[in-house]
Design a protein around this motif. Structure first.
Motif, short mmCIF file in Angstrom:
data_model
loop_
_atom_site.label_atom_id
_atom_site.label_comp_id
_atom_site.label_asym_id
_atom_site.label_seq_id
_atom_site.Cartn_x
_atom_site.Cartn_y
_atom_site.Cartn_z
N THR A 49 45.00 -40.43 55.01
CA THR A 49 44.06 -40.74 56.31
C THR A 49 43.48 -41.92 55.90
O THR A 49 42.79 -42.16 55.19
N GLN A 50 43.10 -42.78 57.01
CA GLN A 50 42.35 -43.94 56.86
C GLN A 50 41.70 -44.20 58.20
O GLN A 50 41.73 -43.83 59.22
N ASN A 51 40.65 -45.44 57.91
CA ASN A 51 40.04 -45.79 59.27
C ASN A 51 40.68 -47.16 59.71
O ASN A 51 41.75 -47.55 59.14
N ARG A 52 40.08 -47.57 60.72
CA ARG A 52 40.67 -48.83 61.46
C ARG A 52 40.72 -50.00 60.52
O ARG A 52 41.42 -50.91 60.93
N VAL A 53 39.86 -49.98 59.74
CA VAL A 53 39.59 -51.27 58.75
C VAL A 53 40.52 -51.14 57.54
O VAL A 53 40.34 -51.93 56.58
N GLY A 54 41.44 -49.83 57.52
CA GLY A 54 42.15 -50.10 56.33
C GLY A 54 41.58 -49.10 55.25
O GLY A 54 41.93 -49.21 53.99
N TYR A 82 44.64 -45.71 46.56
CA TYR A 82 43.15 -46.12 46.56
C TYR A 82 43.08 -47.56 45.99
O TYR A 82 42.19 -48.48 46.46
N LYS A 83 44.03 -48.15 45.04
CA LYS A 83 43.97 -49.43 44.66
C LYS A 83 44.31 -50.36 45.54
O LYS A 83 43.99 -51.65 45.56
N ALA A 84 45.35 -50.04 46.41
CA ALA A 84 45.79 -50.69 47.72
C ALA A 84 44.74 -51.20 48.59
O ALA A 84 44.84 -51.80 49.48
N GLU A 85 43.63 -50.41 48.85
CA GLU A 85 42.34 -50.60 49.80
C GLU A 85 42.00 -52.23 49.64
O GLU A 85 42.12 -52.73 48.41
N PRO A 86 41.71 -52.68 50.77
CA PRO A 86 42.06 -51.93 52.23
C PRO A 86 43.52 -52.27 52.52
O PRO A 86 43.87 -53.18 52.10
N LEU A 87 43.84 -51.16 53.25
CA LEU A 87 45.28 -51.22 53.72
C LEU A 87 45.46 -52.05 54.72
O LEU A 87 44.33 -52.59 55.57
N PRO A 88 46.55 -52.62 54.89
CA PRO A 88 46.80 -53.69 56.03
C PRO A 88 46.16 -52.80 57.63
O PRO A 88 46.55 -51.94 57.85
N LYS A 89 45.42 -53.90 58.24
CA LYS A 89 45.17 -53.10 59.66
C LYS A 89 46.18 -53.26 60.75
O LYS A 89 47.10 -54.36 60.73
N ALA A 90 46.29 -52.38 61.44
CA ALA A 90 47.24 -52.30 62.65
C ALA A 90 46.89 -53.85 63.43
O ALA A 90 45.86 -54.26 63.62
N PRO A 91 48.19 -54.37 63.59
CA PRO A 91 47.92 -55.56 64.49
C PRO A 91 47.71 -55.55 65.90
O PRO A 91 47.18 -56.35 66.79
#
Length: 107
Positions: A49-54, A82-91
């Motif tokens: 579960t993520q938010n819009r900014v990854g 968690y190490k990969a944060e922030p996850l890529p944002k949706a284009p």
């Protein structure tokens, strides 16, 4: 004509979403420190579960292989997320999904 245009737009959005989820998956897997003795046929699904900014809000796994190794593997997968944060944002805002599933396999 409008219906055909809508189908084209929907197809492009679906393609963009597939690429976005793939980008997230690849980023997480680059951070995955796989346990050494993980069987080749091991597979586990992790729900993120993520938010819009990854930023990751929650990580949970679906039931995976039972046993001592499974808890070690699940812990390593959660750490990778968690190490990969922030996850890529949706284009595109239309393709954002707060909950995505990543499948971990040792291969």
């Amino acid at each position: 004509q409008d219906e055909q245009l809508q189908q084209t737009v929907n197809s492009q959005l679906a393609s963009a979403k597939t690429k976005w989820v793939s980008d997230i998956t690849n980023r997480i897997k680059r951070h995955w420190n796989k346990p050494a003795n993980l069987p080749e046929d091991y597979e586990c699904q992790v729900i993120i579960t993520q938010n819009r900014v990854g930023m990751v809000l929650n990580v949970r796994s679906k039931p995976c292989r039972i046993g001592q190794l499974s808890s070690v593997a699940i812990d390593s997968m959660e750490k990778a997320v968690y190490k990969a944060e922030p996850l890529p944002k949706a284009p595109e805002p239309e393709i954002f999904d707060a909950e995505i599933v990543v499948i971990f396999k040792p291969r």
